[in-house]
Design an enzyme around this catalytic site. Structure first.
Site, PDB file in Angstrom:
ATOM      1  N   ASN A  11      43.259  33.693 -81.851  1.00 60.05           N
ATOM      2  CA  ASN A  11      42.526  32.912 -82.853  1.00 60.05           C
ATOM      3  C   ASN A  11      41.463  33.810 -83.478  1.00 60.05           C
ATOM      4  O   ASN A  11      40.448  34.098 -82.852  1.00 60.05           O
ATOM      5  CB  ASN A  11      41.874  31.689 -82.188  1.00 60.05           C
ATOM      6  CG  ASN A  11      41.005  30.922 -83.171  1.00 60.05           C
ATOM      7  OD1 ASN A  11      41.208  31.004 -84.378  1.00 60.05           O
ATOM      8  ND2 ASN A  11      40.040  30.171 -82.654  1.00 60.05           N
ATOM      9  N   LYS A  13      39.506  33.156 -85.872  1.00 58.44           N
ATOM     10  CA  LYS A  13      38.360  32.412 -86.445  1.00 58.44           C
ATOM     11  C   LYS A  13      38.135  32.906 -87.886  1.00 58.44           C
ATOM     12  O   LYS A  13      39.099  33.209 -88.575  1.00 58.44           O
ATOM     13  CB  LYS A  13      37.116  32.581 -85.580  1.00 58.44           C
ATOM     14  CG  LYS A  13      37.403  32.334 -84.099  1.00 58.44           C
ATOM     15  CD  LYS A  13      36.155  32.286 -83.276  1.00 58.44           C
ATOM     16  CE  LYS A  13      36.505  32.298 -81.793  1.00 58.44           C
ATOM     17  NZ  LYS A  13      35.684  31.406 -81.015  1.00 58.44           N
ATOM     18  N   HIS A 100      40.081  22.424 -82.713  1.00 57.02           N
ATOM     19  CA  HIS A 100      39.274  23.461 -82.059  1.00 57.02           C
ATOM     20  C   HIS A 100      37.833  22.964 -81.944  1.00 57.02           C
ATOM     21  O   HIS A 100      37.330  22.298 -82.853  1.00 57.02           O
ATOM     22  CB  HIS A 100      39.335  24.767 -82.858  1.00 57.02           C
ATOM     23  CG  HIS A 100      38.767  25.932 -82.114  1.00 57.02           C
ATOM     24  ND1 HIS A 100      37.408  26.137 -81.979  1.00 57.02           N
ATOM     25  CD2 HIS A 100      39.360  26.941 -81.429  1.00 57.02           C
ATOM     26  CE1 HIS A 100      37.206  27.232 -81.250  1.00 57.02           C
ATOM     27  NE2 HIS A 100      38.387  27.741 -80.900  1.00 57.02           N
ATOM     28  N   GLU A 102      35.089  24.329 -82.363  1.00 56.08           N
ATOM     29  CA  GLU A 102      34.185  24.734 -83.453  1.00 56.08           C
ATOM     30  C   GLU A 102      34.361  23.814 -84.664  1.00 56.08           C
ATOM     31  O   GLU A 102      33.395  23.504 -85.358  1.00 56.08           O
ATOM     32  CB  GLU A 102      34.425  26.217 -83.814  1.00 56.08           C
ATOM     33  CG  GLU A 102      33.882  27.130 -82.726  1.00 56.08           C
ATOM     34  CD  GLU A 102      34.523  28.504 -82.666  1.00 56.08           C
ATOM     35  OE1 GLU A 102      35.296  28.863 -83.568  1.00 56.08           O
ATOM     36  OE2 GLU A 102      34.264  29.221 -81.670  1.00 56.08           O
ATOM     37  N   GLU A 172      40.280  24.358 -73.507  1.00 54.50           N
ATOM     38  CA  GLU A 172      39.230  25.311 -73.867  1.00 54.50           C
ATOM     39  C   GLU A 172      37.860  24.721 -73.530  1.00 54.50           C
ATOM     40  O   GLU A 172      37.266  24.016 -74.364  1.00 54.50           O
ATOM     41  CB  GLU A 172      39.293  25.600 -75.376  1.00 54.50           C
ATOM     42  CG  GLU A 172      40.574  26.251 -75.823  1.00 54.50           C
ATOM     43  CD  GLU A 172      40.334  27.189 -76.995  1.00 54.50           C
ATOM     44  OE1 GLU A 172      40.673  28.363 -76.881  1.00 54.50           O
ATOM     45  OE2 GLU A 172      39.750  26.750 -78.003  1.00 54.50           O
ATOM     46  N   GLY A 178      33.595  32.101 -76.392  1.00 48.85           N
ATOM     47  CA  GLY A 178      32.720  33.095 -77.015  1.00 48.85           C
ATOM     48  C   GLY A 178      31.482  33.421 -76.199  1.00 48.85           C
ATOM     49  O   GLY A 178      30.547  34.030 -76.710  1.00 48.85           O
ATOM     50  N   SER A 217      36.968  33.034 -73.460  1.00 43.63           N
ATOM     51  CA  SER A 217      36.587  34.355 -72.956  1.00 43.63           C
ATOM     52  C   SER A 217      37.696  35.062 -72.175  1.00 43.63           C
ATOM     53  O   SER A 217      37.415  35.787 -71.209  1.00 43.63           O
ATOM     54  CB  SER A 217      35.308  34.256 -72.117  1.00 43.63           C
ATOM     55  OG  SER A 217      34.224  33.810 -72.924  1.00 43.63           O
TER      56      SER A 217
HETATM   57  C1  PEP Z   1      38.774  30.467 -79.164  1.00 43.39           C
HETATM   58  O1  PEP Z   1      38.242  30.714 -80.243  1.00 43.39           O
HETATM   59  O2  PEP Z   1      39.644  29.595 -79.105  1.00 43.39           O
HETATM   60  C2  PEP Z   1      38.360  31.214 -77.985  1.00 43.39           C
HETATM   61  C3  PEP Z   1      38.892  30.925 -76.830  1.00 43.39           C
HETATM   62  O3  PEP Z   1      37.412  32.200 -78.178  1.00 43.39           O
HETATM   63  P1  PEP Z   1      36.972  33.354 -77.106  1.00 43.39           P
HETATM   64  O4  PEP Z   1      38.242  33.911 -76.525  1.00 43.39           O
HETATM   65  O5  PEP Z   1      36.233  34.340 -77.937  1.00 43.39           O
HETATM   66  O6  PEP Z   1      36.141  32.690 -76.072  1.00 43.39           O
END
Ligand code: PEP
Length: 255
Positions: A11, A13, A100, A102, A172, A178, A217
């Site tokens: 992803n 973003k 998601h 975000e 998630e 992040g 992460s």
């Molecule tokens: C994500 O954006 O879905 C995500 C898991 O980000 P990160 O791997 O940076 O934590």
């Protein structure tokens, strides 16, 4: 154990212009061919879809999917600034990330809209990745399962039992996205087994088929331990996917 194909999706973003996308695919291509046992996808910004689809159109990259990071539930209409599932399909997109955290946090994405987006994506021929997960406070209050139950049941309510198994779900935890604070393998397994059981309440057959990824992460050095868990079918990778070498390392760990 059910025969579910591992899936790793990056992803991006709101990173990478079209020119940067072409450079990325060049670097990725130099590291191919890919082991086809793992499905690989890139969730790119709308403006990079064309570049990604075109750049991935060579033999070694065949099968690497380009995904969008959102879509509108209606096929067309007076929705300024929105993009529909048929538009994405026409652009060569094979899947879409929905819900998601975000988008839930900054763009008012609701479970109600997701109820319409999931069937609309499937109907158009897109493979949806539904994101669910609890906040740090919800976990501390012991409300992880309550939150997951609510999000999964609401979002999948209008997906028919026949198509339930085609949906991909990403667990998630918001506190892991992040932050560098990855869930433990046990935490990921526990939550994902719970999500699978929720799908099983509607259809035991779909629960066996549905692929459930972990996201939060994930890096090359922690990916294998998490994806080795019996219910974890792969990863949705944010930050680490911006580097093609680390995305491919994570994909290799999913075998
Ligand atoms: C994500 O954006 O879905 C995500 C898991 O980000 P990160 O791997 O940076 O934590």
């Amino acid at each position: 154990m059910a025969d579910r194909r591992p899936y790793v999706a990056g992803n991006w973003k709101m990173y990478k212009t079209a020119a940067e996308t072409r450079q990325y695919v060049d670097r990725l291509s130099a590291l191919l061919p890919l082991d086809r046992t793992v499905q690989l996808g890139l969730c790119v910004p709308y403006t990079s879809i064309h570049a990604a689809v075109a750049a991935l159109e060579h033999a070694d990259a065949a099968g690497i999917g380009v995904l969008a990071q959102n879509m509108h539930q209606e096929p067309e209409g007076a929705y300024t600034g929105e993009v529909s599932a048929p538009m994405l399909v026409e652009a060569g997109v094979s899947g879409v990330v929905l819900g998601h955290s975000e988008r839930r946090m900054y763009n008012g994405e609701t479970d109600r809209a997701l109820q319409e987006k999931l069937p609309a994506a499937l109907e158009a021929g897109l493979e949806p990745i539904l994101c669910v997960g609890e906040s740090e406070e919800e976990r501390a209050r012991g409300e992880t399962q309550r939150k997951l139950r609510h999000q999964v049941q609401e979002a999948l309510e209008r997906v028919s039992v026949e198509r339930l198994g085609e949906t991909v779900i990403a667990y998630e935890p918001i506190w892991a996205i992040g932050t560098g604070q990855v869930a433990t393998a046990d935490q990921a397994q526990e939550a994902i087994a719970f999500i699978r059981a929720l799908v099983g309440d509607r259809s035991p057959e779909a629960a066996e088929r549905v692929r459930i990824l972990y996201g939060g992460s994930v890096k090359p050095d922690n990916a294998r331990e998490i994806m080795d868990q019996p219910d974890v079918d792969g990863a949705l990778v944010g930050g680490a996917s911006l580097d093609p070498a680390s995305l491919l390392e994570i994909a290799a760990a999913a075998r």
